[in-house]
Design a protein around this motif. Sequence first.
Motif, PDB file in Angstrom:
ATOM      1  N   ARG A 376       0.858  -1.197   0.000  1.00  0.00           N
ATOM      2  CA  ARG A 376       0.000   0.000   0.000  1.00  0.00           C
ATOM      3  C   ARG A 376       0.885   1.235   0.000  1.00  0.00           C
ATOM      4  O   ARG A 376       1.690   1.419   0.906  1.00  0.00           O
ATOM      5  CB  ARG A 376      -0.898   0.030   1.239  1.00  0.00           C
ATOM      6  N   CYS A 377       0.716   2.080  -1.018  1.00  0.00           N
ATOM      7  CA  CYS A 377       1.496   3.321  -1.125  1.00  0.00           C
ATOM      8  C   CYS A 377       0.576   4.509  -0.907  1.00  0.00           C
ATOM      9  O   CYS A 377      -0.445   4.647  -1.595  1.00  0.00           O
ATOM     10  CB  CYS A 377       2.172   3.421  -2.494  1.00  0.00           C
ATOM     11  N   SER A 378       0.940   5.367   0.024  1.00  0.00           N
ATOM     12  CA  SER A 378       0.153   6.550   0.352  1.00  0.00           C
ATOM     13  C   SER A 378       0.676   7.734  -0.454  1.00  0.00           C
ATOM     14  O   SER A 378       1.882   8.002  -0.478  1.00  0.00           O
ATOM     15  CB  SER A 378       0.244   6.828   1.849  1.00  0.00           C
ATOM     16  N   ILE A 379      -0.238   8.457  -1.104  1.00  0.00           N
ATOM     17  CA  ILE A 379       0.124   9.570  -1.988  1.00  0.00           C
ATOM     18  C   ILE A 379      -0.670  10.802  -1.577  1.00  0.00           C
ATOM     19  O   ILE A 379      -1.882  10.723  -1.356  1.00  0.00           O
ATOM     20  CB  ILE A 379      -0.183   9.230  -3.460  1.00  0.00           C
ATOM     21  N   GLY A 380       0.010  11.932  -1.489  1.00  0.00           N
ATOM     22  CA  GLY A 380      -0.692  13.192  -1.301  1.00  0.00           C
ATOM     23  C   GLY A 380      -0.504  13.810   0.064  1.00  0.00           C
ATOM     24  O   GLY A 380      -0.781  13.187   1.086  1.00  0.00           O
ATOM     25  N   ARG A 381       0.031  15.025   0.053  1.00  0.00           N
ATOM     26  CA  ARG A 381       0.109  15.853   1.262  1.00  0.00           C
ATOM     27  C   ARG A 381      -0.748  17.081   1.034  1.00  0.00           C
ATOM     28  O   ARG A 381      -1.144  17.379  -0.088  1.00  0.00           O
ATOM     29  CB  ARG A 381       1.559  16.273   1.535  1.00  0.00           C
ATOM     30  N   ALA A 382      -1.062  17.783   2.100  1.00  0.00           N
ATOM     31  CA  ALA A 382      -1.867  18.997   1.992  1.00  0.00           C
ATOM     32  C   ALA A 382      -1.251  19.938   0.967  1.00  0.00           C
ATOM     33  O   ALA A 382      -0.048  20.205   0.991  1.00  0.00           O
ATOM     34  CB  ALA A 382      -1.957  19.689   3.350  1.00  0.00           C
ATOM     35  N   GLY A 383      -2.073  20.392   0.047  1.00  0.00           N
ATOM     36  CA  GLY A 383      -1.614  21.324  -0.988  1.00  0.00           C
ATOM     37  C   GLY A 383      -1.181  20.672  -2.283  1.00  0.00           C
ATOM     38  O   GLY A 383      -0.951  21.370  -3.275  1.00  0.00           O
ATOM     39  N   GLU A 384      -1.067  19.335  -2.315  1.00  0.00           N
ATOM     40  CA  GLU A 384      -0.620  18.660  -3.536  1.00  0.00           C
ATOM     41  C   GLU A 384      -1.813  18.303  -4.426  1.00  0.00           C
ATOM     42  O   GLU A 384      -2.020  17.157  -4.825  1.00  0.00           O
ATOM     43  CB  GLU A 384       0.180  17.409  -3.180  1.00  0.00           C
ATOM     44  N   THR A 385      -2.597  19.319  -4.767  1.00  0.00           N
ATOM     45  CA  THR A 385      -3.820  19.070  -5.528  1.00  0.00           C
ATOM     46  C   THR A 385      -3.514  18.622  -6.958  1.00  0.00           C
ATOM     47  O   THR A 385      -4.207  17.759  -7.498  1.00  0.00           O
ATOM     48  CB  THR A 385      -4.695  20.338  -5.561  1.00  0.00           C
ATOM     49  N   ALA A 386      -2.476  19.197  -7.576  1.00  0.00           N
ATOM     50  CA  ALA A 386      -2.169  18.823  -8.959  1.00  0.00           C
ATOM     51  C   ALA A 386      -1.791  17.350  -9.053  1.00  0.00           C
ATOM     52  O   ALA A 386      -2.199  16.648  -9.994  1.00  0.00           O
ATOM     53  CB  ALA A 386      -1.044  19.707  -9.506  1.00  0.00           C
ATOM     54  N   LEU A 387      -1.021  16.867  -8.102  1.00  0.00           N
ATOM     55  CA  LEU A 387      -0.625  15.463  -8.107  1.00  0.00           C
ATOM     56  C   LEU A 387      -1.841  14.555  -8.036  1.00  0.00           C
ATOM     57  O   LEU A 387      -1.951  13.575  -8.783  1.00  0.00           O
ATOM     58  CB  LEU A 387       0.310  15.192  -6.927  1.00  0.00           C
ATOM     59  N   LEU A 388      -2.783  14.891  -7.168  1.00  0.00           N
ATOM     60  CA  LEU A 388      -3.933  14.031  -6.961  1.00  0.00           C
ATOM     61  C   LEU A 388      -4.976  14.155  -8.065  1.00  0.00           C
ATOM     62  O   LEU A 388      -5.929  13.365  -8.098  1.00  0.00           O
ATOM     63  CB  LEU A 388      -4.572  14.333  -5.600  1.00  0.00           C
ATOM     64  N   GLN A 389      -4.816  15.122  -8.963  1.00  0.00           N
ATOM     65  CA  GLN A 389      -5.736  15.236 -10.092  1.00  0.00           C
ATOM     66  C   GLN A 389      -5.369  14.298 -11.242  1.00  0.00           C
ATOM     67  O   GLN A 389      -6.111  14.195 -12.213  1.00  0.00           O
ATOM     68  CB  GLN A 389      -5.779  16.685 -10.584  1.00  0.00           C
ATOM     69  N   ARG A 390      -4.258  13.611 -11.128  1.00  0.00           N
ATOM     70  CA  ARG A 390      -3.872  12.681 -12.188  1.00  0.00           C
ATOM     71  C   ARG A 390      -4.794  11.467 -12.199  1.00  0.00           C
ATOM     72  O   ARG A 390      -5.346  11.082 -11.158  1.00  0.00           O
ATOM     73  CB  ARG A 390      -2.427  12.231 -11.978  1.00  0.00           C
ATOM     74  N   PRO A 391      -4.932  10.815 -13.358  1.00  0.00           N
ATOM     75  CA  PRO A 391      -5.786   9.624 -13.429  1.00  0.00           C
ATOM     76  C   PRO A 391      -5.244   8.491 -12.556  1.00  0.00           C
ATOM     77  O   PRO A 391      -4.059   8.468 -12.188  1.00  0.00           O
ATOM     78  CB  PRO A 391      -5.737   9.242 -14.922  1.00  0.00           C
ATOM     79  N   ASP A 392      -6.109   7.533 -12.268  1.00  0.00           N
ATOM     80  CA  ASP A 392      -5.720   6.412 -11.421  1.00  0.00           C
ATOM     81  C   ASP A 392      -4.502   5.677 -11.957  1.00  0.00           C
ATOM     82  O   ASP A 392      -3.601   5.307 -11.204  1.00  0.00           O
ATOM     83  CB  ASP A 392      -6.884   5.424 -11.290  1.00  0.00           C
ATOM     84  N   ASP A 393      -4.481   5.446 -13.265  1.00  0.00           N
ATOM     85  CA  ASP A 393      -3.355   4.712 -13.854  1.00  0.00           C
ATOM     86  C   ASP A 393      -2.047   5.457 -13.641  1.00  0.00           C
ATOM     87  O   ASP A 393      -0.997   4.836 -13.392  1.00  0.00           O
ATOM     88  CB  ASP A 393      -3.590   4.470 -15.351  1.00  0.00           C
ATOM     89  N   ASP A 394      -2.091   6.797 -13.740  1.00  0.00           N
ATOM     90  CA  ASP A 394      -0.873   7.585 -13.524  1.00  0.00           C
ATOM     91  C   ASP A 394      -0.402   7.488 -12.074  1.00  0.00           C
ATOM     92  O   ASP A 394       0.801   7.363 -11.802  1.00  0.00           O
ATOM     93  CB  ASP A 394      -1.121   9.059 -13.877  1.00  0.00           C
ATOM     94  N   LEU A 395      -1.350   7.558 -11.125  1.00  0.00           N
ATOM     95  CA  LEU A 395      -0.969   7.465  -9.723  1.00  0.00           C
ATOM     96  C   LEU A 395      -0.376   6.092  -9.411  1.00  0.00           C
ATOM     97  O   LEU A 395       0.620   5.986  -8.686  1.00  0.00           O
ATOM     98  CB  LEU A 395      -2.172   7.730  -8.824  1.00  0.00           C
ATOM     99  N   ALA A 396      -0.977   5.050  -9.966  1.00  0.00           N
ATOM    100  CA  ALA A 396      -0.435   3.707  -9.741  1.00  0.00           C
ATOM    101  C   ALA A 396       0.960   3.585 -10.339  1.00  0.00           C
ATOM    102  O   ALA A 396       1.856   2.978  -9.732  1.00  0.00           O
ATOM    103  CB  ALA A 396      -1.369   2.661 -10.339  1.00  0.00           C
ATOM    104  N   ALA A 397       1.174   4.173 -11.524  1.00  0.00           N
ATOM    105  CA  ALA A 397       2.493   4.106 -12.156  1.00  0.00           C
ATOM    106  C   ALA A 397       3.524   4.900 -11.361  1.00  0.00           C
ATOM    107  O   ALA A 397       4.682   4.473 -11.210  1.00  0.00           O
ATOM    108  CB  ALA A 397       2.403   4.636 -13.591  1.00  0.00           C
ATOM    109  N   LEU A 398       3.126   6.071 -10.836  1.00  0.00           N
ATOM    110  CA  LEU A 398       4.039   6.856  -9.998  1.00  0.00           C
ATOM    111  C   LEU A 398       4.426   6.077  -8.744  1.00  0.00           C
ATOM    112  O   LEU A 398       5.598   6.049  -8.349  1.00  0.00           O
ATOM    113  CB  LEU A 398       3.374   8.179  -9.601  1.00  0.00           C
ATOM    114  N   ALA A 399       3.437   5.448  -8.113  1.00  0.00           N
ATOM    115  CA  ALA A 399       3.718   4.670  -6.908  1.00  0.00           C
ATOM    116  C   ALA A 399       4.660   3.511  -7.226  1.00  0.00           C
ATOM    117  O   ALA A 399       5.605   3.245  -6.478  1.00  0.00           O
ATOM    118  CB  ALA A 399       2.414   4.151  -6.310  1.00  0.00           C
TER     119      ALA A 399
END
Length: 496
Positions: A376-399
Amino acid sequence: MQRQPHVVVVGAGVSGLTAAHRLTRSGFRVTVLEAAPRVGGKLHASPVAGVPVDAGAESVLARRPEALDLITELGLADRLVHPAPVAASIYSRGRLRPFPAVQVMGVPGDLAGLARSGVLSPLGTLRAGLDLLLPPTPPRGDVSVAGHIGARMGREVVDRLVEPMLGGVYAGRAERLSLAATLPQIAEAARAERSLLRAVGRAAARQRRERERAPGPRPVFASLRGGVSVLVDELARRCGADVQTSATVRALTRTPGGWRLAVGAAAPDAPRQAPREVAADGVVLACPAPAAARLLGDLAPDAARDLAGIEYASMAIATLAYPAAAFADPPRQSGFLVSSREGLAIKAATFSSVKWPWLAEELRAAHPGEEWVVVRCSIGRAGETALLQRPDDDLAALAAADLARVSGVAGAPAQTRVTRWGGGLPQYDVGHTERVARVRAAVAAHPGLALCGAAYDGVGIPACVAGATRAAADLAAALPGAPTTHDHTDETRSLP
C-alpha cells in the motif's frame, strides 16, 4: 406507556455507527442517515489479488482501549490480529535508514542514536544537539509543530523525521499543524523541560520500563482478520439502528418538541426519491466538519463558522500486488516513510503481506504454490492538488516507480487499485483545540444535539470511538425521557 425516544445519527462512519450502537443500548430508537451509498466512511476493504485488503485505515492503536473494547463487545475478539514483529524504516538522504532507536513521533531523544541512524546530515545532527544548550523556550499558547520543534532542533528534524510521521496521520504540513493538538505529549514536555531531547529520552525510558514490567508482549497496533473494515460492517449489522444509505441530510431545524431533518438523495445516480422529513428527539452529527457547518448555519452560526474553518487534506492509496519473484530481496520490513525532501510522489509504503501474517496466509490460499507481495502506497500531502488530479493509472504508475527506486522491485505490478479519499483528513491547524472548545460550547446551548467524529479529538479509530461514546452519553443525559409535546406518528413525509 412511555414512548421510546428517537435519535437520528447523521453519518455512518465508525463514529456514527458507534454512537448508534451506544444509543440503542441506552433504550433509544435510532435512525442513521448516510449520504454515501455504503456505510463505513474511510474504513473499507475490497479484493486485491483475490483477497480483501483495507483501502483506508488498516489498524487501530492498541495502547488505547476504546477500539479493542468495542471489538470484544461485538464478539470479534477471535479475529483480532497483530502485526508481525518486523521493523519499519525511513527513506532519507537517498536510501532506507532505521529510525533512531529513541524517538517519540519522530522527535529524537538520544543524540548518539540519531547520529547512528544516518537519517539527518552531520550538520543536521549537530543542529539537533543544540537543543541541549539552548535556554528554555516553553510554548506560549498554541504553536505550530515546525515552529517549536524547528526552533529547538532544526529544520532537518522536522522535514526528515517529524513530518513523515505526522504525514501518515494528517497528510498535513508541519508549518500549520498544532503542536498541542497533534503532539500533546511533546507539547507537555516542551512546557515542563528545558531540553526537548532530554525530555523525550526520559519519556521513552519510562515507556520502555512500563513495557518490561507488563506481562507478555504489548503490540502497538492491532487489526482484524479480513481487514479493520470488518469492525464497521459488524457495527452496522448489530447496532440495532435503521441504517439508511444514499440519504443526504439537507437541513436541520429545531422544533418545539425536538428536531426536523430534511433528507434527499445523495447523488445524481442514486435512486430518485421525493424529499422527506425525519423528526427526532435528538440528533448526533457524526459527519465531516463541512457538512456539520452547513447544517448548523442557521441554528448555531458561530459554531458553523468555526467548523467551516477546519480544512481537509486529500490523499490516495495505491495498492499494488506483485509476484514475490519481482523482488530481488524479499521485503522483510513492515514498510517505510518518506522524507518530504526526497522528491517522491509517495509519502509512505506498507508491505501489507509482510506486516500482517493473516494476509500472507490468505494470499497463499488464493494462489497455491505462489508467493505474492501486496504493498500500500500513500500519496498526497496537503496542498498537492495537482498530483492528486492525475488519473488512477498515472498514480499507480508513480507509486510503482517510487517503490522500484526505493526497494528495487522489478517490472510492473500484476494488479493495482487506487482509492481516493478526497477531503478525507481534517487538519488540526494551530488553534484547533480552542476552535473545538468553542464549537462544543455553542452546541451545548442546544440540548438534544451532539457532535462526534475525526474533526474534533483525534483522527484514529480509538479516538473516534471515544468521541462517539461521549456524544451518546451526553445525548442520553440530555434526553432522560421523551418530550410529550412531540408527535412521531408521522415521522416521514414528503416535503412540499
